[in-house]
Design an enzyme around this catalytic site. Structure first.
Site, PDB file in Angstrom:
ATOM      1  N   LYS A 113       0.840  -1.202   0.000  1.00  0.00           N
ATOM      2  CA  LYS A 113       0.000   0.000   0.000  1.00  0.00           C
ATOM      3  C   LYS A 113       0.878   1.256   0.000  1.00  0.00           C
ATOM      4  O   LYS A 113       0.669   2.176  -0.786  1.00  0.00           O
ATOM      5  CB  LYS A 113      -0.878  -0.014   1.264  1.00  0.00           C
ATOM      6  CG  LYS A 113      -1.808   1.166   1.389  1.00  0.00           C
ATOM      7  CD  LYS A 113      -2.458   1.228   2.747  1.00  0.00           C
ATOM      8  CE  LYS A 113      -3.019  -0.107   3.176  1.00  0.00           C
ATOM      9  NZ  LYS A 113      -3.997   0.033   4.270  1.00  0.00           N
ATOM     10  N   LYS A 125       3.379  -2.286  11.218  1.00  0.00           N
ATOM     11  CA  LYS A 125       2.088  -2.226  11.915  1.00  0.00           C
ATOM     12  C   LYS A 125       2.347  -2.588  13.373  1.00  0.00           C
ATOM     13  O   LYS A 125       3.300  -3.309  13.686  1.00  0.00           O
ATOM     14  CB  LYS A 125       1.086  -3.218  11.311  1.00  0.00           C
ATOM     15  CG  LYS A 125      -0.349  -2.883  11.602  1.00  0.00           C
ATOM     16  CD  LYS A 125      -0.895  -1.784  10.702  1.00  0.00           C
ATOM     17  CE  LYS A 125      -2.288  -1.369  11.100  1.00  0.00           C
ATOM     18  NZ  LYS A 125      -2.908  -0.479  10.109  1.00  0.00           N
ATOM     19  N   GLY A 164      -2.729   5.869  13.701  1.00  0.00           N
ATOM     20  CA  GLY A 164      -3.896   5.203  14.278  1.00  0.00           C
ATOM     21  C   GLY A 164      -4.387   4.047  13.424  1.00  0.00           C
ATOM     22  O   GLY A 164      -3.928   3.821  12.319  1.00  0.00           O
ATOM     23  N   ASP A 165      -5.307   3.293  13.982  1.00  0.00           N
ATOM     24  CA  ASP A 165      -6.026   2.228  13.266  1.00  0.00           C
ATOM     25  C   ASP A 165      -7.237   1.945  14.158  1.00  0.00           C
ATOM     26  O   ASP A 165      -7.642   2.807  14.961  1.00  0.00           O
ATOM     27  CB  ASP A 165      -5.134   0.980  13.076  1.00  0.00           C
ATOM     28  CG  ASP A 165      -5.754  -0.055  12.133  1.00  0.00           C
ATOM     29  OD1 ASP A 165      -5.697   0.142  10.918  1.00  0.00           O
ATOM     30  OD2 ASP A 165      -6.324  -1.054  12.606  1.00  0.00           O
ATOM     31  N   ASN A 239     -13.785   5.798  12.071  1.00  0.00           N
ATOM     32  CA  ASN A 239     -13.158   6.869  11.301  1.00  0.00           C
ATOM     33  C   ASN A 239     -13.361   6.694   9.792  1.00  0.00           C
ATOM     34  O   ASN A 239     -13.803   7.627   9.100  1.00  0.00           O
ATOM     35  CB  ASN A 239     -11.657   6.910  11.642  1.00  0.00           C
ATOM     36  CG  ASN A 239     -10.902   7.860  10.761  1.00  0.00           C
ATOM     37  OD1 ASN A 239     -10.301   7.463   9.766  1.00  0.00           O
ATOM     38  ND2 ASN A 239     -10.965   9.129  11.066  1.00  0.00           N
TER      39      ASN A 239
HETATM   40  P1  NDP Z   1     -12.360   2.595  14.075  1.00  0.00           P
HETATM   41  O1  NDP Z   1     -11.906   1.959  15.338  1.00  0.00           O
HETATM   42  O2  NDP Z   1     -12.486   4.071  14.015  1.00  0.00           O
HETATM   43  O3  NDP Z   1     -13.741   1.959  13.596  1.00  0.00           O
HETATM   44  C1  NDP Z   1     -13.870   0.596  13.351  1.00  0.00           C
HETATM   45  C2  NDP Z   1     -15.335   0.316  13.105  1.00  0.00           C
HETATM   46  O4  NDP Z   1     -15.478  -1.030  12.686  1.00  0.00           O
HETATM   47  C3  NDP Z   1     -16.184   0.487  14.340  1.00  0.00           C
HETATM   48  O5  NDP Z   1     -17.475   0.875  13.969  1.00  0.00           O
HETATM   49  C4  NDP Z   1     -16.175  -0.925  14.930  1.00  0.00           C
HETATM   50  O6  NDP Z   1     -17.290  -1.193  15.772  1.00  0.00           O
HETATM   51  C5  NDP Z   1     -16.224  -1.759  13.676  1.00  0.00           C
HETATM   52  N1  NDP Z   1     -15.566  -3.035  13.924  1.00  0.00           N
HETATM   53  C6  NDP Z   1     -14.298  -3.234  14.308  1.00  0.00           C
HETATM   54  N2  NDP Z   1     -14.045  -4.547  14.481  1.00  0.00           N
HETATM   55  C7  NDP Z   1     -15.202  -5.165  14.184  1.00  0.00           C
HETATM   56  C8  NDP Z   1     -15.595  -6.526  14.154  1.00  0.00           C
HETATM   57  N3  NDP Z   1     -14.730  -7.503  14.459  1.00  0.00           N
HETATM   58  N4  NDP Z   1     -16.883  -6.805  13.791  1.00  0.00           N
HETATM   59  C9  NDP Z   1     -17.751  -5.820  13.479  1.00  0.00           C
HETATM   60  N5  NDP Z   1     -17.437  -4.512  13.488  1.00  0.00           N
HETATM   61  C10 NDP Z   1     -16.183  -4.200  13.825  1.00  0.00           C
HETATM   62  O7  NDP Z   1     -11.317   2.077  12.964  1.00  0.00           O
HETATM   63  P2  NDP Z   1     -11.047   2.685  11.519  1.00  0.00           P
HETATM   64  O8  NDP Z   1     -12.295   3.238  10.946  1.00  0.00           O
HETATM   65  O9  NDP Z   1      -9.838   3.533  11.604  1.00  0.00           O
HETATM   66  O10 NDP Z   1     -10.599   1.371  10.709  1.00  0.00           O
HETATM   67  C11 NDP Z   1     -11.531   0.562  10.001  1.00  0.00           C
HETATM   68  C12 NDP Z   1     -10.782  -0.289   8.982  1.00  0.00           C
HETATM   69  O11 NDP Z   1     -10.068   0.563   8.073  1.00  0.00           O
HETATM   70  C13 NDP Z   1      -9.723  -1.231   9.561  1.00  0.00           C
HETATM   71  O12 NDP Z   1      -9.651  -2.393   8.757  1.00  0.00           O
HETATM   72  C14 NDP Z   1      -8.435  -0.438   9.388  1.00  0.00           C
HETATM   73  O13 NDP Z   1      -7.288  -1.277   9.381  1.00  0.00           O
HETATM   74  C15 NDP Z   1      -8.700   0.205   8.041  1.00  0.00           C
HETATM   75  N6  NDP Z   1      -7.891   1.375   7.729  1.00  0.00           N
HETATM   76  C16 NDP Z   1      -7.935   2.484   8.536  1.00  0.00           C
HETATM   77  C17 NDP Z   1      -7.195   3.597   8.204  1.00  0.00           C
HETATM   78  C18 NDP Z   1      -7.278   4.856   9.007  1.00  0.00           C
HETATM   79  O14 NDP Z   1      -6.743   5.873   8.539  1.00  0.00           O
HETATM   80  N7  NDP Z   1      -7.939   4.893  10.138  1.00  0.00           N
HETATM   81  C19 NDP Z   1      -6.285   3.599   7.027  1.00  0.00           C
HETATM   82  C20 NDP Z   1      -6.412   2.423   6.185  1.00  0.00           C
HETATM   83  C21 NDP Z   1      -7.162   1.357   6.558  1.00  0.00           C
HETATM   84  P3  NDP Z   1     -17.119  -1.085  17.366  1.00  0.00           P
HETATM   85  O15 NDP Z   1     -16.782   0.339  17.648  1.00  0.00           O
HETATM   86  O16 NDP Z   1     -18.440  -1.518  17.912  1.00  0.00           O
HETATM   87  O17 NDP Z   1     -16.000  -2.033  17.690  1.00  0.00           O
END
Ligand code: NDP
Length: 450
Positions: A113, A125, A164-165, A239
């Site tokens: 990526k 990571k 973050g992640d 996010n």
């Molecule tokens: P957040 O923690 O902000 O949000 C994650 C969301 O997904 C929450 O709504 C959470 O629900 C839900 N979630 C997480 N795990 C599960 C699960 N096992 N089953 C169902 N729902 C789940 O994380 P991000 O938005 O930052 O990240 C989301 C994805 O994007 C990840 O795969 C991450 O690796 C990827 N990503 C993020 C980037 C970033 O800039 N933030 C960059 C590139 C990729 P709940 O709160 O109830 O757990």
């Protein structure tokens, strides 16, 4: 393909039970066949065996004291996977599901990526099995400080720059950065995703979600379509999902779903962004609360999902944006999406689709943007944050967003032209894997056996 089977067998033997990691490696290796057949140098330099082995894996104990005065212990990880293109760069995930196999798959994906962004960043990571849910602010702070007590010695503005992640936003970055500063006495740009008032970049928060939408626009433009007027499904409510919903609305599409780990919302009139932000960014509430505020929306609790299915993918849509977590979309879900007329998938999450789902999308010939290309906007904007820190400048939101947009357009061009170069026009999985791999592998060859 014997080299794929041999590599996976070796990984299973030397790193047992890292299931997601084998999955990520297999997906990349399966795509590389045309490149390996065309150019013998990658085999000659044994790049496959070298690239699947992290340069360094750090595992450590994170002991911290909860609000009741009890000592708690979690596992901490930082996997510095590949520095051929630049300093290690990749997020930190705090989630109870975290173990070495998850961090390794994420670190491996991150290598390619980051290469696709065209920027000088290597792949890494980190994370912990710490569960931030239900913890007080003080507990989060104590955990982050303890995590940093070990990690600080491995990171730095030109060595390894975390971000973050899942479970890590500006608050957690703030606590980690504060402890780093205290331990080192340095105010370095050693994290990205910082708050705006102490070194963060405008548009970083929005970048991954906006980028996934820009990527979808590129895929659709190639077939003479736009997102305007299209019904979209989005999973997640964090996010990435929130800013995917925001950008979709800005470009005239209608996102109708979001989800969290407890359930999903289907709001046929369109997700109310203000309510979503209020619940998730301010109150930290469950999505069940959304249905209380919008009675026309339907909430389905995760406990009521059909076995082995995520009902989000059965909602009729034109485009889908998986933005929650890995393996949230399986083969049966893919069949349901295709049957309902979905013709565009742009992955905001990392590896959200299983291999069975990917095979269905590719066989159907729809526009399918794999995460390592479609969600690269987040890390690309992190690099823009580093550039601002290094030059002691702060760019406007519009400046950062327009650079992000250009980077996403460029990633699409690279990935799609690479797919065409290898006779598989439209196969963006192959295009992303070959383009990312080739860049990193060529740099590794130039830098010798290290
Ligand atoms: P957040 O923690 O902000 O949000 C994650 C969301 O997904 C929450 O709504 C959470 O629900 C839900 N979630 C997480 N795990 C599960 C699960 N096992 N089953 C169902 N729902 C789940 O994380 P991000 O938005 O930052 O990240 C989301 C994805 O994007 C990840 O795969 C991450 O690796 C990827 N990503 C993020 C980037 C970033 O800039 N933030 C960059 C590139 C990729 P709940 O709160 O109830 O757990």
């Amino acid at each position: 393909m014997p080299y794929v089977a041999d590599t996976i067998a070796k990984l299973k033997r030397t790193g047992p039970a890292e299931i997601e990691y084998y999955q990520a490696v297999e997906e990349v290796l399966m795509s590389l066949r045309p490149l390996l057949d065309k150019d013998a140098k990658y085999k000659k330099h044994n790049i496959i065996d070298r690239i699947v082995e992290p340069e360094r894996q750090i595992m450590f104990r994170v002991a911290w004291i909860d609000d009741k005065g009890q000592v708690q212990v979690n596992k901490g990880y930082r996997i510095e996977f590949n520095s051929a293109l630049g300093p290690y760069k990749g997020g930190i995930r705090l989630h109870p599901s975290v173990y070495a196999g998850i961090i390794k798959f994420l670190g491996f994906e991150q290598i390619f990526k980051n290469a696709l962004t065209g920027l000088a960043i290597g792949g890494a990571k980190g994370g912990s099995d710490f569960d931030p849910k239900g913890k007080s602010d003080n507990e989060i702070m104590r955990f982050c400080q303890s995590f940093m007590n070990e990690l600080y010695r491995h990171i730095g503005p030109t060595t390894d720059i975390p971000a973050g992640d899942i479970g890590v936003g500006a608050r957690e970055i703030g606590y980690m950065f504060g402890q780093y500063k205290r331990l080192t006495g340095r105010y370095d740009g050693v994290f990205t995703g910082k708050k705006i008032n102490w070194g963060g970049s405008l548009a970083r928060k929005e970048a991954t979600g906006y980028g996934a939408v820009y990527f979808a626009q590129n895929m659709l433009a190639a077939i003479g379509q736009t997102l305007e007027g299209k019904t979209c499904v989005v999973s997640g409510a964090g996010n990435v999902a929130i800013y995917t919903v925001e950008k979709l609305q800005q470009v005239g599409a209608t996102p109708v779903t979001v989800s969290d780990s407890r359930g999903m919302i289907h709001h046929p009139q369109g997700i109310n962004l203000a309510t979503l932000k209020q619940l998730k960014e301010v109150e930290g509430a469950s999505l069940s609360e959304y249905a209380q505020r919008h009675p026309e929306a339907r909430y389905t609790a995760a406990a009521d999902y059909p076995a082995g299915r995520n009902p989000i993918w059965s909602v009729r849509c034109d485009a889908a944006f998986p933005s929650a977590t890995q393996n949230e979309l399986n083969e049966a879900d893919a069949v349901a999406l295709l049957k309902n007329g979905c013709s565009c998938i742009s992955e905001g999450a990392n590896m959200p689709s299983t291999q069975g789902a990917i095979d269905k999308f590719l066989a159907a010939g729809i526009s399918y943007g794999p995460g390592k290309a479609a969600n690269a906007g987040g890390v690309a904007t992190s690099q823009l944050e580093m550039a601002q820190n290094a030059s002691m400048q702060q760019w406007t939101f519009e400046e950062v967003d327009s650079r992000l947009h250009a980077i996403m357009n460029n990633i699409y061009q690279t990935v799609s032209s690479t797919a065409a170069e290898f006779g598989q026009a439209g196969n963006l999985v192959l295009g992303a894997n070959i383009a990312g791999f080739r860049k990193v592998a060529d740099a590794m060859i130039d830098q010798g056996v290290v």
